[in-house]
Scaffold this motif. Sequence first.
Motif, short mmCIF file in Angstrom:
data_model
loop_
_atom_site.label_atom_id
_atom_site.label_comp_id
_atom_site.label_asym_id
_atom_site.label_seq_id
_atom_site.Cartn_x
_atom_site.Cartn_y
_atom_site.Cartn_z
N CYS A 193 0.83 -1.20 0.00
CA CYS A 193 0.00 0.00 0.00
C CYS A 193 0.87 1.26 0.00
N ARG A 197 -2.92 3.58 6.43
CA ARG A 197 -3.71 4.27 7.45
C ARG A 197 -2.87 4.42 8.72
N CYS A 203 -4.71 1.05 2.83
CA CYS A 203 -5.80 2.00 2.60
C CYS A 203 -6.94 1.38 1.80
N THR A 222 -7.46 -3.93 3.06
CA THR A 222 -8.49 -3.43 3.97
C THR A 222 -9.64 -2.82 3.18
N PRO A 224 -12.08 -0.03 2.59
CA PRO A 224 -12.11 1.36 3.04
C PRO A 224 -13.50 1.84 3.45
N THR A 225 -13.53 2.71 4.44
CA THR A 225 -14.78 3.33 4.88
C THR A 225 -14.98 4.64 4.11
N ASP A 228 -12.27 6.96 5.09
CA ASP A 228 -11.02 6.62 4.41
C ASP A 228 -11.01 7.20 3.00
N LYS A 229 -12.13 7.08 2.31
CA LYS A 229 -12.22 7.57 0.94
C LYS A 229 -12.07 9.08 0.88
N LYS A 231 -10.46 10.99 3.10
CA LYS A 231 -9.07 11.32 3.43
C LYS A 231 -8.16 11.05 2.23
N TYR A 232 -8.43 9.96 1.53
CA TYR A 232 -7.59 9.61 0.38
C TYR A 232 -7.75 10.65 -0.73
#
Length: 245
Positions: A193, A197, A203, A222, A224-225, A228-229, A231-232
């Motif tokens: 990755c 995270r 991620c 993982t 992603p929530t 997470d999306k 933040k990415y």
Amino acid sequence: MVNNVLWTGGWDSTFRVLNLVLDKKKTIQPYYVNDPVRPSTEMEKKTMDKIRKLMIEFDPSAKERILETIYIKKEEIPENESITTEYKKLANSSWRLGDQYDWLPRYVAASSITNLELSVHNGDKAQKMIDQDVEKVEDGDDSYYRLVDNPSQPEFCIFSYFRFPIIDITKLGMEEVAKKGGYDHIMEETWFCHTPRKDGKSCGLCNPCKAAADEGLARRVTTPTKVDKAKYFLFKVKRRIKKSL
């Protein structure tokens, strides 16, 4: 003979390292490029240290066959207008080739290395690009592929700086070889990755995560929530701004 291998601690390059050192009893010289932009740099270094220790636990004699890693500072790689021009042609095409294919050829061109191995595998974007423009070379009990002298596209010349020893094997194929060799547990310690995270998990959103999931290693990725999306997405925006400055 020493095999010069670009090692990142990822699935593909680690397979090549393990296959050479543990199966073929070859000596390798690992290379690693420090990229200050990529958040996974420290994670990759820790992963390689851990894998090195596991290799020696698995086979104590491996200690003599894996040399100390040569670390390269990306920002100190000399410019090469010719290489960058050809790279940009591919990066701006439908292939959208990653920028490592700019600075890696520039590094090799400025060094005395003539046989740096890239662990491009069957299923990789680069493999799909040059699959019809490489030829197999038998090298004792080992083999590798190299770019042909007159590739179908002139800009493919940026691939002429490397050897491609595992371009004919998939990620799942590597897993099978590792199981037969008894070191599949070491492969499970690999890290791929690019934007880990804070909890140390992958991620699930970067290109290497997507590739791993698509190619049969979804268990390693993982899910992603929404957070997470978000933040990415913000990270990608900030990175584009930073690279444009």
